[in-house]
Motif scaffolding. Structure first.
Motif, PDB file in Angstrom:
ATOM      1  N   ARG A 105       0.787  -1.204   0.063  1.00 52.38           N
ATOM      2  CA  ARG A 105      -0.081   0.006  -0.020  1.00 52.38           C
ATOM      3  C   ARG A 105       0.819   1.432   0.101  1.00 52.38           C
ATOM      4  NH1 ARG A 105      -2.189   0.948   5.963  1.00 52.38           N
ATOM      5  NH2 ARG A 105      -0.471  -0.233   7.120  1.00 52.38           N
ATOM      6  N   HIS A 106       1.780   1.282   0.731  1.00 52.71           N
ATOM      7  CA  HIS A 106       2.666   2.476   0.900  1.00 52.71           C
ATOM      8  C   HIS A 106       3.452   2.639  -0.632  1.00 52.71           C
ATOM      9  CE1 HIS A 106       1.733   2.751   4.862  1.00 52.71           C
ATOM     10  NE2 HIS A 106       2.363   1.589   5.140  1.00 52.71           N
ATOM     11  N   ARG A 107       3.957   1.783  -1.236  1.00 48.52           N
ATOM     12  CA  ARG A 107       4.716   1.749  -2.235  1.00 48.52           C
ATOM     13  C   ARG A 107       3.705   2.321  -3.270  1.00 48.52           C
ATOM     14  NH1 ARG A 107       4.123  -0.220  -6.739  1.00 48.52           N
ATOM     15  NH2 ARG A 107       2.838  -1.914  -6.012  1.00 48.52           N
ATOM     16  N   ALA A 108       2.532   1.814  -3.595  1.00 47.29           N
ATOM     17  CA  ALA A 108       1.571   2.130  -4.624  1.00 47.29           C
ATOM     18  C   ALA A 108       1.212   3.399  -4.356  1.00 47.29           C
ATOM     19  CB  ALA A 108       0.516   1.150  -4.578  1.00 47.29           C
ATOM     20  N   ALA A 109       0.785   4.032  -3.194  1.00 46.95           N
ATOM     21  CA  ALA A 109       0.402   5.345  -2.925  1.00 46.95           C
ATOM     22  C   ALA A 109       1.378   6.195  -3.434  1.00 46.95           C
ATOM     23  CB  ALA A 109      -0.145   5.533  -1.120  1.00 46.95           C
ATOM     24  N   GLN A 110       2.605   5.865  -2.884  1.00 45.11           N
ATOM     25  CA  GLN A 110       3.554   7.014  -3.338  1.00 45.11           C
ATOM     26  C   GLN A 110       3.869   6.797  -4.776  1.00 45.11           C
ATOM     27  OE1 GLN A 110       5.209   8.941  -0.824  1.00 45.11           O
ATOM     28  NE2 GLN A 110       5.487   9.972  -2.668  1.00 45.11           N
ATOM     29  N   LEU A 111       3.837   5.897  -5.386  1.00 44.17           N
ATOM     30  CA  LEU A 111       4.033   5.825  -7.098  1.00 44.17           C
ATOM     31  C   LEU A 111       2.612   6.603  -7.567  1.00 44.17           C
ATOM     32  CD1 LEU A 111       4.357   3.037  -9.175  1.00 44.17           C
ATOM     33  CD2 LEU A 111       2.630   4.622  -9.935  1.00 44.17           C
ATOM     34  N   LEU A 112       1.523   6.617  -7.261  1.00 47.66           N
ATOM     35  CA  LEU A 112       0.363   7.351  -7.800  1.00 47.66           C
ATOM     36  C   LEU A 112       0.806   8.914  -7.292  1.00 47.66           C
ATOM     37  CD1 LEU A 112      -2.014   7.760  -9.376  1.00 47.66           C
ATOM     38  CD2 LEU A 112      -3.412   7.577  -7.199  1.00 47.66           C
ATOM     39  N   ALA A 113       0.954   9.205  -6.243  1.00 42.88           N
ATOM     40  CA  ALA A 113       1.291  10.438  -5.653  1.00 42.88           C
ATOM     41  C   ALA A 113       2.232  11.278  -6.535  1.00 42.88           C
ATOM     42  CB  ALA A 113       1.636  10.542  -4.177  1.00 42.88           C
TER      43      ALA A 113
END
Length: 121
Positions: A15-23
């Motif tokens: 979740r943290h990697r994916a959220a940072q990628l979209l951000a």
């Protein structure tokens, strides 16, 4: 009352990697964790809540963006080695020009396609 999509859950492996990628892709900030979610507030109305409790599932999320966001997102995809294309299910590193604008699909490692386009089809 106007109907507005307020939030949706995005199932991912991390979740943290994916959220940072979209951000990073959209040029917005990832928010602090909220319970089991890593939220990304896309705009005043919509938050994507990334959740890694059930594993990743492919998805498709489309964003109408201005030219500056489009250019920055494409540069980010190229700089970080993300795959991108002019159409879903191909990797051609091309931009489409549907409806008089520009469009791309940027793929994240979980199989999620983020579609970015500059004109409404």
């Amino acid at each position: 009352m106007t109907i507005v999509l307020n939030h949706t859950i995005v199932p991912v492996a991390d979740r943290h990697r994916a959220a940072q990628l979209l951000a990073d892709l959209l040029g917005v900030e990832a928010a602090p964790p909220a319970g089991p979610f890593a939220p990304v507030r896309v705009n005043a109305d919509l938050t994507l809540d990334f959740d890694d409790r059930s594993g990743a599932r492919p998805g498709h999320y489309a964003f109408l963006v201005d030219d500056a966001v489009f250019d920055a997102a494409l540069a980010y995809a190229e700089r970080t080695g993300l795959q991108w294309s002019s159409a879903p299910h191909v990797i051609d590193h091309q931009i489409n020009h549907l409806s008089g604008g520009r469009g791309v699909y940027v793929l994240d490692p979980d199989g999620i396609a983020y579609e970015l386009f500059t004109a409404v089809p």
